[in-house]
Scaffold this motif. Structure first.
Motif, PDB file in Angstrom:
ATOM      1  N   ARG A 153      89.946   4.361  40.876  1.00  0.00           N
ATOM      2  CA  ARG A 153      91.361   4.106  40.573  1.00  0.00           C
ATOM      3  C   ARG A 153      92.294   4.711  41.604  1.00  0.00           C
ATOM      4  O   ARG A 153      93.329   4.141  41.913  1.00  0.00           O
ATOM      5  CB  ARG A 153      91.711   4.516  39.145  1.00  0.00           C
ATOM      6  CG  ARG A 153      91.348   5.902  38.720  1.00  0.00           C
ATOM      7  CD  ARG A 153      91.558   6.030  37.193  1.00  0.00           C
ATOM      8  NE  ARG A 153      91.097   7.297  36.671  1.00  0.00           N
ATOM      9  CZ  ARG A 153      89.861   7.563  36.298  1.00  0.00           C
ATOM     10  NH1 ARG A 153      88.930   6.628  36.414  1.00  0.00           N
ATOM     11  NH2 ARG A 153      89.512   8.729  35.835  1.00  0.00           N
ATOM     12  N   LEU A 210      91.524   2.455  45.062  1.00  0.00           N
ATOM     13  CA  LEU A 210      91.621   0.999  45.077  1.00  0.00           C
ATOM     14  C   LEU A 210      92.642   0.460  44.074  1.00  0.00           C
ATOM     15  O   LEU A 210      93.471  -0.394  44.419  1.00  0.00           O
ATOM     16  CB  LEU A 210      90.231   0.406  44.799  1.00  0.00           C
ATOM     17  CG  LEU A 210      90.048  -1.094  45.006  1.00  0.00           C
ATOM     18  CD1 LEU A 210      90.518  -1.521  46.368  1.00  0.00           C
ATOM     19  CD2 LEU A 210      88.584  -1.469  44.817  1.00  0.00           C
ATOM     20  N   LEU A 211      92.611   0.970  42.831  1.00  0.00           N
ATOM     21  CA  LEU A 211      93.437   0.368  41.789  1.00  0.00           C
ATOM     22  C   LEU A 211      94.925   0.593  42.051  1.00  0.00           C
ATOM     23  O   LEU A 211      95.725  -0.339  41.947  1.00  0.00           O
ATOM     24  CB  LEU A 211      93.033   0.945  40.422  1.00  0.00           C
ATOM     25  CG  LEU A 211      93.688   0.356  39.182  1.00  0.00           C
ATOM     26  CD1 LEU A 211      93.593  -1.153  39.171  1.00  0.00           C
ATOM     27  CD2 LEU A 211      93.062   0.922  37.920  1.00  0.00           C
ATOM     28  N   GLY A 212      95.282   1.824  42.420  1.00  0.00           N
ATOM     29  CA  GLY A 212      96.685   2.118  42.728  1.00  0.00           C
ATOM     30  C   GLY A 212      97.195   1.261  43.877  1.00  0.00           C
ATOM     31  O   GLY A 212      98.187   0.532  43.722  1.00  0.00           O
ATOM     32  N   PRO A 213      96.520   1.319  45.044  1.00  0.00           N
ATOM     33  CA  PRO A 213      96.961   0.500  46.178  1.00  0.00           C
ATOM     34  C   PRO A 213      97.004  -0.994  45.863  1.00  0.00           C
ATOM     35  O   PRO A 213      97.920  -1.701  46.305  1.00  0.00           O
ATOM     36  CB  PRO A 213      95.900   0.780  47.254  1.00  0.00           C
ATOM     37  CG  PRO A 213      95.364   2.117  46.912  1.00  0.00           C
ATOM     38  CD  PRO A 213      95.424   2.229  45.425  1.00  0.00           C
ATOM     39  N   LEU A 214      96.026  -1.488  45.075  1.00  0.00           N
ATOM     40  CA  LEU A 214      95.984  -2.913  44.756  1.00  0.00           C
ATOM     41  C   LEU A 214      97.190  -3.297  43.911  1.00  0.00           C
ATOM     42  O   LEU A 214      97.837  -4.331  44.147  1.00  0.00           O
ATOM     43  CB  LEU A 214      94.679  -3.218  44.016  1.00  0.00           C
ATOM     44  CG  LEU A 214      94.284  -4.672  43.856  1.00  0.00           C
ATOM     45  CD1 LEU A 214      94.262  -5.391  45.181  1.00  0.00           C
ATOM     46  CD2 LEU A 214      92.910  -4.778  43.215  1.00  0.00           C
ATOM     47  N   SER A 215      97.508  -2.454  42.920  1.00  0.00           N
ATOM     48  CA  SER A 215      98.675  -2.710  42.071  1.00  0.00           C
ATOM     49  C   SER A 215      99.944  -2.758  42.917  1.00  0.00           C
ATOM     50  O   SER A 215     100.800  -3.646  42.749  1.00  0.00           O
ATOM     51  CB  SER A 215      98.765  -1.623  41.003  1.00  0.00           C
ATOM     52  OG  SER A 215     100.047  -1.585  40.447  1.00  0.00           O
ATOM     53  N   ALA A 241     100.142  -3.352  46.216  1.00  0.00           N
ATOM     54  CA  ALA A 241     100.114  -4.517  47.113  1.00  0.00           C
ATOM     55  C   ALA A 241     100.512  -5.777  46.359  1.00  0.00           C
ATOM     56  O   ALA A 241     101.218  -6.643  46.896  1.00  0.00           O
ATOM     57  CB  ALA A 241      98.723  -4.676  47.726  1.00  0.00           C
ATOM     58  N   MET A 242     100.065  -5.896  45.095  1.00  0.00           N
ATOM     59  CA  MET A 242     100.425  -7.074  44.298  1.00  0.00           C
ATOM     60  C   MET A 242     101.919  -7.095  44.011  1.00  0.00           C
ATOM     61  O   MET A 242     102.545  -8.156  44.054  1.00  0.00           O
ATOM     62  CB  MET A 242      99.651  -7.065  42.984  1.00  0.00           C
ATOM     63  CG  MET A 242      98.221  -7.496  43.178  1.00  0.00           C
ATOM     64  SD  MET A 242      97.381  -7.670  41.609  1.00  0.00           S
ATOM     65  CE  MET A 242      95.827  -8.346  42.197  1.00  0.00           C
ATOM     66  N   ALA A 243     102.470  -5.921  43.707  1.00  0.00           N
ATOM     67  CA  ALA A 243     103.906  -5.862  43.439  1.00  0.00           C
ATOM     68  C   ALA A 243     104.681  -6.288  44.677  1.00  0.00           C
ATOM     69  O   ALA A 243     105.668  -7.033  44.590  1.00  0.00           O
ATOM     70  CB  ALA A 243     104.292  -4.448  43.009  1.00  0.00           C
ATOM     71  N   LEU A 280      87.243  -0.993  39.419  1.00  0.00           N
ATOM     72  CA  LEU A 280      88.602  -0.530  39.713  1.00  0.00           C
ATOM     73  C   LEU A 280      88.877   0.803  39.019  1.00  0.00           C
ATOM     74  O   LEU A 280      89.527   1.679  39.586  1.00  0.00           O
ATOM     75  CB  LEU A 280      89.621  -1.573  39.252  1.00  0.00           C
ATOM     76  CG  LEU A 280      89.772  -2.800  40.141  1.00  0.00           C
ATOM     77  CD1 LEU A 280      90.627  -3.853  39.465  1.00  0.00           C
ATOM     78  CD2 LEU A 280      90.387  -2.403  41.483  1.00  0.00           C
TER      79      LEU A 280
END
Lengths: 197, 197
Positions: B36, B39-44, B46-48, B32
């Motif tokens: 970053r 993947l990491l930004g979009p994943l964070s 999407a989780m929010a 990640l």
């Protein structure tokens, strides 16, 4: 099913993580939804933190939250020993063992003719510079015992020969290892490097 | 190593996901960090989104982003058939197969004397209400073929007997399955339920 869109998007992104496929990503997301207060919220927040603050150390390639990592910034670790590893995960493994007191240099991979990875694609030029600049006396090549890892070790040894003491990790029987389960190469390496008791 | 704190926290949270341990969580986090931006930004994010919007359908227990899920809200799915599953993942598996056109009822687990899970802890009372309210003509018990799953199926069948047609999924040789690799129970169930060609 428009109402599932955010959930589907999350599953798709999770499936891109190493070790997770579509099936385990679905399981993980369902678990996250069930524990959304306890786990999903904090995880999203932690990811946002890392996304904002994580960076690679300009000196050694370790990851951290500052331009120069804690190990490079720590004067106590200027022992003149430099441990060369392929990846940050190898650095973490060495740190968990807690026996190395010097500094690291993370190559960011191995040389590979097949994948077209050349010395300039790794942190090899930077390694040469550091050996001069930081008064390094010993370079420990802690690369993986794979073909690519050993090729890279040979290349670096060639480059640095005569300028610094070069060592590599010992090869032999792992602690707790059973001979019956070890490959022939490890057994013969352990026999060649046998020690008096 | 204070500069690693956000990274360590993220690893600790990731290790709580099913299918990931401390080691694979470290690998995932390094991956990640490397990706970053992608993947990491979009994943964070999407989780929010999911943390804010995900909820369980008040009617059937499916997850979605509204109080009544898309399947319960879809009038075309009011076929009078109700498929009872243990978990949302089973509902998703049925939907992927794409053959069932009715609605679902997610129990949220199975009865278990050992773990102290009683009918009131699952969505069993709600199931009885739905059978009346939604003019259900057939309840398909699609519970897992485990001891707990089958115990739960028997309990539900007892509760609903005489009020509605009760069916269960057929047992037999899975498509692509090799007899040599199947357990005795499956083979004997498949033989008992044999069909004329």
């Amino acid at each position: 099913m428009n109402s599932l869109k955010p959930i589907d998007e999350l599953i798709e992104l999770m499936a891109k993580l190493p070790g997770l496929g579509p099936r385990s990503a679905r399981r993980a997301v369902l678990h996250l939804i069930r524990k959304r207060a306890l786990l999903l919220g904090p995880l999203s927040e932690a990811m946002a933190q890392v996304a904002t603050h994580a960076r690679e150390c300009l000196n050694c390639g370790n990851v951290g939250t500052s331009d120069i990592c804690d190990i490079c910034a720590d004067e106590k670790r200027a022992t003149g020993e430099l441990c060369v590893v392929e990846d940050v995960s190898d650095l973490w493994a060495m740190e968990r063992a807690g026996v190395f007191k010097g500094r690291y240099h993370v190559l960011g991979g191995t040389l590979s003719a097949l994948d077209g990875i050349r010395p300039e694609d790794l942190r090899i030029p930077r390694l040469r510079d550091r050996v001069e600049a930081e008064e390094i006396t010993e370079v420990i090549l802690a690369l993986n015992a794979t073909v690519d890892g050993q090729t890279t070790a040979h290349y670096i040894a060639d480059q640095l020969e005569g300028r610094v003491r070069l060592t590599s990790l010992a090869q032999g029987v792992p602690i707790g290892g059973e001979l019956d389960y070890l490959d022939d190469g490890t057994i013969s390496a352990a026999l060649r490097a046998r020690k008096d008791i």
